[in-house]
Write an enzyme that holds these catalytic residues in place. Structure first.
Site, PDB file in Angstrom:
ATOM      1  N   TYR A 182       0.821  -1.262  -0.226  1.00 44.02           N
ATOM      2  CA  TYR A 182       0.047   0.057   0.010  1.00 44.02           C
ATOM      3  C   TYR A 182       0.901   1.313  -0.111  1.00 44.02           C
ATOM      4  O   TYR A 182       2.155   1.202   0.255  1.00 44.02           O
ATOM      5  CB  TYR A 182      -0.921  -0.131   1.072  1.00 44.02           C
ATOM      6  CG  TYR A 182      -0.150   0.302   2.414  1.00 44.02           C
ATOM      7  CD1 TYR A 182       0.413  -0.455   3.071  1.00 44.02           C
ATOM      8  CD2 TYR A 182      -0.332   1.619   3.095  1.00 44.02           C
ATOM      9  CE1 TYR A 182       1.122  -0.086   4.421  1.00 44.02           C
ATOM     10  CE2 TYR A 182       0.142   2.054   4.246  1.00 44.02           C
ATOM     11  CZ  TYR A 182       0.865   1.165   4.938  1.00 44.02           C
ATOM     12  OH  TYR A 182       1.367   1.391   6.014  1.00 44.02           O
ATOM     13  N   ARG A 214       8.029   3.942  -4.922  1.00 49.49           N
ATOM     14  CA  ARG A 214       8.145   2.717  -3.869  1.00 49.49           C
ATOM     15  C   ARG A 214       7.093   1.826  -3.872  1.00 49.49           C
ATOM     16  O   ARG A 214       7.513   0.588  -3.495  1.00 49.49           O
ATOM     17  CB  ARG A 214       7.871   3.700  -2.436  1.00 49.49           C
ATOM     18  CG  ARG A 214       8.228   2.967  -1.208  1.00 49.49           C
ATOM     19  CD  ARG A 214       8.233   3.529   0.164  1.00 49.49           C
ATOM     20  NE  ARG A 214       6.748   4.050   0.454  1.00 49.49           N
ATOM     21  CZ  ARG A 214       6.700   4.981   1.271  1.00 49.49           C
ATOM     22  NH1 ARG A 214       7.809   5.321   2.090  1.00 49.49           N
ATOM     23  NH2 ARG A 214       5.717   5.450   1.258  1.00 49.49           N
ATOM     24  N   HIS A 225      -1.567 -21.052   0.701  1.00 50.99           N
ATOM     25  CA  HIS A 225      -0.616 -19.919   0.876  1.00 50.99           C
ATOM     26  C   HIS A 225       0.346 -19.684  -0.601  1.00 50.99           C
ATOM     27  O   HIS A 225       0.572 -18.570  -0.474  1.00 50.99           O
ATOM     28  CB  HIS A 225       0.589 -20.819   1.997  1.00 50.99           C
ATOM     29  CG  HIS A 225       0.137 -20.672   3.288  1.00 50.99           C
ATOM     30  ND1 HIS A 225      -1.064 -21.333   3.719  1.00 50.99           N
ATOM     31  CD2 HIS A 225       0.600 -20.315   4.346  1.00 50.99           C
ATOM     32  CE1 HIS A 225      -1.194 -20.976   4.897  1.00 50.99           C
ATOM     33  NE2 HIS A 225      -0.004 -20.243   5.361  1.00 50.99           N
ATOM     34  N   LYS A 236       6.594  -1.939   2.058  1.00 48.79           N
ATOM     35  CA  LYS A 236       5.320  -1.284   2.709  1.00 48.79           C
ATOM     36  C   LYS A 236       4.292  -2.368   2.715  1.00 48.79           C
ATOM     37  O   LYS A 236       3.317  -1.977   1.664  1.00 48.79           O
ATOM     38  CB  LYS A 236       5.038   0.167   1.964  1.00 48.79           C
ATOM     39  CG  LYS A 236       4.093   0.964   2.957  1.00 48.79           C
ATOM     40  CD  LYS A 236       4.162   2.384   2.271  1.00 48.79           C
ATOM     41  CE  LYS A 236       3.080   3.454   3.144  1.00 48.79           C
ATOM     42  NZ  LYS A 236       3.326   3.471   4.458  1.00 48.79           N
ATOM     43  N   GLU A 262      12.920   2.636  13.778  1.00 47.43           N
ATOM     44  CA  GLU A 262      11.883   3.809  13.143  1.00 47.43           C
ATOM     45  C   GLU A 262      10.896   3.849  14.422  1.00 47.43           C
ATOM     46  O   GLU A 262      11.083   3.419  15.588  1.00 47.43           O
ATOM     47  CB  GLU A 262      11.279   3.639  11.958  1.00 47.43           C
ATOM     48  CG  GLU A 262      10.732   1.860  11.656  1.00 47.43           C
ATOM     49  CD  GLU A 262       9.952   1.807  10.311  1.00 47.43           C
ATOM     50  OE1 GLU A 262      10.063   2.826   9.524  1.00 47.43           O
ATOM     51  OE2 GLU A 262       9.864   0.772  10.143  1.00 47.43           O
ATOM     52  N   LEU A 280      11.211   1.368   7.031  1.00 51.16           N
ATOM     53  CA  LEU A 280      10.413   1.954   5.704  1.00 51.16           C
ATOM     54  C   LEU A 280      11.356   3.235   5.213  1.00 51.16           C
ATOM     55  O   LEU A 280      11.681   4.074   6.026  1.00 51.16           O
ATOM     56  CB  LEU A 280       9.098   2.199   6.121  1.00 51.16           C
ATOM     57  CG  LEU A 280       8.314   2.593   4.578  1.00 51.16           C
ATOM     58  CD1 LEU A 280       8.092   1.170   3.843  1.00 51.16           C
ATOM     59  CD2 LEU A 280       7.251   3.135   5.021  1.00 51.16           C
TER      60      LEU A 280
HETATM   61  N1  PLP Z   1       7.651   3.815   8.898  1.00 52.84           N
HETATM   62  C1  PLP Z   1       6.420   3.580   9.104  1.00 52.84           C
HETATM   63  C2  PLP Z   1       6.462   2.007   9.836  1.00 52.84           C
HETATM   64  C3  PLP Z   1       5.335   3.794   8.447  1.00 52.84           C
HETATM   65  O1  PLP Z   1       4.384   3.428   8.565  1.00 52.84           O
HETATM   66  C4  PLP Z   1       5.526   5.074   7.872  1.00 52.84           C
HETATM   67  C5  PLP Z   1       4.359   5.820   7.241  1.00 52.84           C
HETATM   68  O2  PLP Z   1       3.225   5.267   7.203  1.00 52.84           O
HETATM   69  C6  PLP Z   1       6.675   5.649   7.616  1.00 52.84           C
HETATM   70  C7  PLP Z   1       7.934   5.065   8.330  1.00 52.84           C
HETATM   71  C8  PLP Z   1       6.974   7.077   6.917  1.00 52.84           C
HETATM   72  O3  PLP Z   1       6.817   6.821   5.551  1.00 52.84           O
HETATM   73  P1  PLP Z   1       6.216   8.037   4.732  1.00 52.84           P
HETATM   74  O4  PLP Z   1       6.892   9.118   4.925  1.00 52.84           O
HETATM   75  O5  PLP Z   1       6.395   7.698   3.347  1.00 52.84           O
HETATM   76  O6  PLP Z   1       4.670   8.363   4.934  1.00 52.84           O
END
Ligand code: PLP
Length: 285
Positions: free
Chosen positions: A31, A50, A101, A149, A182, A206
């Site tokens: 997503y 991405r 699966h 993602k 993160e 991410l």
């Molecule tokens: N890290 C995680 C786990 C996230 O879910 C998100 C955004 O939803 C981000 C980082 C930040 O990504 P972005 O700046 O592309 O929204």
């Protein structure tokens, strides 16, 4: 709310997906969430790129061209009032009519789009970001492919809930070496010894588009020192400022970590400056 489902725009309550869809059964999908302010998107092409990398990584054929993705985003914005909103795009591995699966052959992906609430633009003193957020920390218990993602967000949801249950806005995560990865729904920056620092990208994080835009715009402006490197939990605990970034909150200051004030416990001066630089540049991405 008007949503998009497999080529059709319709009211959310009329959109139907089979419970045998692999998105529902396995969280088997990719997503994106793209911010849009008064009809102007931020980082649209970066988000599309991405998403394509994510689809490729998990072996789903990208169902739409860049032009078609852009058209879906544009339609969702227009049909939902063109205010400040996030565009949510979701591709699952589809539905082969039974639960197995292994990947199905010749099954078209399910493509879904909707809109999300995001913090309004621009940030003003009475809004949440300016007041500052509060966070706890936790050992990162998610999987090894956090750079994808994936719609399978159980690990993130559990970590977010950990903070939420404690009355917090976010949960900042660290790995087995006590290095920041993160946060449950955002990337993390700290300000320490006058430098803006953020963890280097790898499979534990991410590659956030807001993170990327912030780094690029700060580097282009040139007045702040910016570094990507390992950031330890211990450094975060004595940082002068902590920020989290994502497409919904953009760059939000964290003023309390683990119940302790970050710096003087107020929204930081460097954040204010970084925010101005980011705001001036973000629509160029
Ligand atoms: N890290 C995680 C786990 C996230 O879910 C998100 C955004 O939803 C981000 C980082 C930040 O990504 P972005 O700046 O592309 O929204």
């Amino acid at each position: 709310m008007i949503v998009y489902l497999n080529g059709v725009y319709l009211p959310a309550e009329e959109a139907k997906i089979s419970p045998l869809d692999r998105g529902f059964l396995f969280g088997d999908g990719i997503y994106e969430a793209i911010p849009s302010y008064g009809g102007r998107t931020v980082g649209m092409q970066l988000h599309i790129e991405r998403m394509k990398r994510g689809l490729d990584a998990i072996g789903i054929d990208n169902p739409l061209t860049d032009q078609e993705w852009n058209a879906v985003a544009r339609e969702l914005i227009e049909r939902n009032g063109s205010g400040d909103l996030g565009i949510y795009l979701h591709v699952s591995r589809g539905n082969e009519g039974r639960r197995m699966h292994r990947f199905p052959e010749g099954v078209p992906p399910t493509v879904f789009g909707t809109v999300l609430e995001i913090s309004p633009h621009p940030p003003t003193p009475d809004r949440q970001t300016k007041k500052g957020l509060r966070a706890i920390t936790a050992k990162d218990h998610r999987w090894d492919l956090c750079h994808i993602k994936s719609t399978a967000l159980l690990g993130n949801v559990l970590h977010f809930q950990q903070g939420y249950k404690a009355g917090m806005d976010e949960t900042i995560l660290y790995n087995h070496s006590k290095e920041l990865t993160e946060a449950s729904s955002s990337n993390v920056f700290i300000v320490i010894n006058g430098e803006v620092v953020t963890p280097l990208l790898d499979n534990q994080k991410l590659p956030g588009i807001s993170r990327h835009i912030l780094l690029e715009s700060l580097r282009a402006e040139g007045s702040l020192s910016v570094t990507e490197r390992v950031v330890t939990l211990e450094e975060a605990r004595r940082a002068d400022e902590i920020w989290i970034t994502n497409s919904s909150k953009q760059i939000a200051p964290v003023v309390e970590l683990e119940g302790q004030a970050v710096g003087d416990g107020k929204v930081g001066k460097i954040w204010e400056k970084a925010m101005r630089i980011y705001e001036a540049a973000k629509f160029d991405f």
